[in-house]
Design a protein around this motif. Structure first.
Motif, PDB file in Angstrom:
ATOM      1  N   TYR A 139     107.691  18.297  27.861  1.00  0.00           N
ATOM      2  CA  TYR A 139     107.430  19.578  26.990  1.00  0.00           C
ATOM      3  C   TYR A 139     107.892  19.342  25.611  1.00  0.00           C
ATOM      4  N   TYR A 140     109.122  18.960  25.451  1.00  0.00           N
ATOM      5  CA  TYR A 140     109.848  18.600  24.253  1.00  0.00           C
ATOM      6  C   TYR A 140     108.990  17.665  23.282  1.00  0.00           C
ATOM      7  N   CYS A 141     108.462  16.650  23.845  1.00  0.00           N
ATOM      8  CA  CYS A 141     107.537  15.580  23.019  1.00  0.00           C
ATOM      9  C   CYS A 141     106.300  16.212  22.621  1.00  0.00           C
ATOM     10  N   THR A 142     105.546  16.957  23.816  1.00  0.00           N
ATOM     11  CA  THR A 142     104.136  17.193  23.583  1.00  0.00           C
ATOM     12  C   THR A 142     103.789  18.545  23.172  1.00  0.00           C
TER      13      THR A 142
ATOM     14  N   PRO B 189     105.894  18.951  18.124  1.00  0.00           N
ATOM     15  CA  PRO B 189     104.598  19.093  17.513  1.00  0.00           C
ATOM     16  C   PRO B 189     104.406  20.443  16.868  1.00  0.00           C
ATOM     17  N   LEU B 190     104.786  21.375  17.573  1.00  0.00           N
ATOM     18  CA  LEU B 190     104.911  22.810  17.078  1.00  0.00           C
ATOM     19  C   LEU B 190     105.734  22.821  15.714  1.00  0.00           C
ATOM     20  N   ALA B 191     106.925  22.335  15.886  1.00  0.00           N
ATOM     21  CA  ALA B 191     107.855  22.402  14.508  1.00  0.00           C
ATOM     22  C   ALA B 191     107.043  21.578  13.469  1.00  0.00           C
ATOM     23  N   ALA B 192     106.471  20.262  13.788  1.00  0.00           N
ATOM     24  CA  ALA B 192     105.810  19.610  12.680  1.00  0.00           C
ATOM     25  C   ALA B 192     104.907  20.264  12.063  1.00  0.00           C
ATOM     26  N   ASN B 193     104.041  21.143  12.780  1.00  0.00           N
ATOM     27  CA  ASN B 193     103.167  21.869  12.339  1.00  0.00           C
ATOM     28  C   ASN B 193     103.321  22.952  11.434  1.00  0.00           C
ATOM     29  N   LEU B 194     104.460  23.742  11.835  1.00  0.00           N
ATOM     30  CA  LEU B 194     105.098  24.824  11.153  1.00  0.00           C
ATOM     31  C   LEU B 194     105.624  24.257   9.888  1.00  0.00           C
ATOM     32  N   PHE B 195     106.301  22.889   9.731  1.00  0.00           N
ATOM     33  CA  PHE B 195     106.819  22.510   8.679  1.00  0.00           C
ATOM     34  C   PHE B 195     106.018  22.240   7.673  1.00  0.00           C
ATOM     35  N   GLY B 196     104.847  21.980   7.882  1.00  0.00           N
ATOM     36  CA  GLY B 196     103.868  21.457   7.146  1.00  0.00           C
ATOM     37  C   GLY B 196     104.099  20.181   6.167  1.00  0.00           C
ATOM     38  N   SER B 197     103.478  20.272   5.071  1.00  0.00           N
ATOM     39  CA  SER B 197     103.659  18.989   4.350  1.00  0.00           C
ATOM     40  C   SER B 197     105.012  18.655   3.670  1.00  0.00           C
ATOM     41  N   ALA B 198     106.032  19.513   3.897  1.00  0.00           N
ATOM     42  CA  ALA B 198     107.233  19.196   3.525  1.00  0.00           C
ATOM     43  C   ALA B 198     107.948  18.307   4.466  1.00  0.00           C
ATOM     44  N   LEU B 199     107.419  18.080   5.645  1.00  0.00           N
ATOM     45  CA  LEU B 199     107.888  17.158   6.686  1.00  0.00           C
ATOM     46  C   LEU B 199     107.092  15.912   6.378  1.00  0.00           C
ATOM     47  N   LYS B 200     108.154  14.939   6.374  1.00  0.00           N
ATOM     48  CA  LYS B 200     107.648  13.439   5.965  1.00  0.00           C
ATOM     49  C   LYS B 200     107.480  12.447   7.182  1.00  0.00           C
ATOM     50  N   GLY B 201     108.054  13.061   8.209  1.00  0.00           N
ATOM     51  CA  GLY B 201     108.143  12.178   9.606  1.00  0.00           C
ATOM     52  C   GLY B 201     109.018  12.742  10.701  1.00  0.00           C
ATOM     53  N   TRP B 202     108.536  12.413  11.878  1.00  0.00           N
ATOM     54  CA  TRP B 202     109.396  13.029  13.022  1.00  0.00           C
ATOM     55  C   TRP B 202     109.416  12.115  14.218  1.00  0.00           C
ATOM     56  N   SER B 203     110.455  12.072  14.768  1.00  0.00           N
ATOM     57  CA  SER B 203     110.289  11.407  16.376  1.00  0.00           C
ATOM     58  C   SER B 203     111.265  11.704  17.253  1.00  0.00           C
ATOM     59  N   VAL B 204     111.278  11.236  18.354  1.00  0.00           N
ATOM     60  CA  VAL B 204     112.121  11.658  19.546  1.00  0.00           C
ATOM     61  C   VAL B 204     112.765  10.527  19.988  1.00  0.00           C
TER      62      VAL B 204
ATOM     63  N   VAL C 188     120.739  13.376  26.389  1.00  0.00           N
ATOM     64  CA  VAL C 188     119.637  13.460  26.996  1.00  0.00           C
ATOM     65  C   VAL C 188     118.492  13.116  26.040  1.00  0.00           C
ATOM     66  N   ALA C 189     118.533  13.696  24.806  1.00  0.00           N
ATOM     67  CA  ALA C 189     117.325  13.491  23.847  1.00  0.00           C
ATOM     68  C   ALA C 189     117.816  13.826  22.537  1.00  0.00           C
ATOM     69  N   ALA C 190     117.184  13.394  21.551  1.00  0.00           N
ATOM     70  CA  ALA C 190     117.484  13.737  20.147  1.00  0.00           C
ATOM     71  C   ALA C 190     116.004  13.958  19.384  1.00  0.00           C
ATOM     72  N   GLY C 191     115.927  14.751  18.397  1.00  0.00           N
ATOM     73  CA  GLY C 191     114.832  14.998  17.825  1.00  0.00           C
ATOM     74  C   GLY C 191     115.126  14.564  16.530  1.00  0.00           C
ATOM     75  N   HIS C 192     114.176  14.121  15.508  1.00  0.00           N
ATOM     76  CA  HIS C 192     114.672  13.644  14.328  1.00  0.00           C
ATOM     77  C   HIS C 192     113.375  14.126  13.448  1.00  0.00           C
ATOM     78  N   PHE C 193     113.731  14.896  12.101  1.00  0.00           N
ATOM     79  CA  PHE C 193     112.909  15.300  11.366  1.00  0.00           C
ATOM     80  C   PHE C 193     113.215  14.626   9.961  1.00  0.00           C
ATOM     81  N   LEU C 194     112.295  14.309   8.980  1.00  0.00           N
ATOM     82  CA  LEU C 194     112.671  13.713   7.754  1.00  0.00           C
ATOM     83  C   LEU C 194     112.095  14.612   6.704  1.00  0.00           C
TER      84      LEU C 194
END
Length: 106
Positions: free
Chosen positions: A20-23, A27-42, A58-64
């Motif tokens: 759920y976190y990955c799919t 992706p929800l966060a990435a969509n909401l952040f729009g063009s300000a987001l330069k990349g993301w990974s888990v 157990v996990a780490a989410g990363h946003f650039l």
């Protein structure tokens, strides 16, 4: 460039739905952040080094983002939506946030 990481500590018998976190959540966060987001990974934790040891996280989410201001401008209007989604993938709370400056990228 800054990286915003959300670190979810490993808890024995804790629930964390990596699928759920990955799919959905990321992706929800990435969509909401729009063009300000330069990349993301888990990252999904495997172990703490020695075989058979539980991972510290157990996990780490990363946003650039280019800047802290860009992150705050993208995150603040959607904070409620993202926080409300947390129970869909974990019973462990919000995680620990680490904001870092990216010095080297390959």
């Amino acid at each position: 460039m800054i990286k915003v990481s959300i670190l979810y500590p490993y808890r024995e018998n804790g629930r964390f739905d990596t699928g759920y976190y990955c799919t959905h959540h990321m992706p929800l966060a990435a969509n909401l952040f729009g063009s300000a987001l330069k990349g993301w990974s888990v990252d999904i934790g495997i172990n703490a080094g020695p075989p058979g040891t539980p991972p510290p996280y157990v996990a780490a989410g990363h946003f650039l983002f280019e800047t802290m201001d860009a992150f705050y401008a993208a995150f603040q209007p959607h904070a409620g939506t993202l926080i409300d989604d947390i129970p869909n993938y974990t019973d462990g709370g919000n995680g620990t946030i680490l904001v870092s400056e990216v010095k080297v990228s390959v």
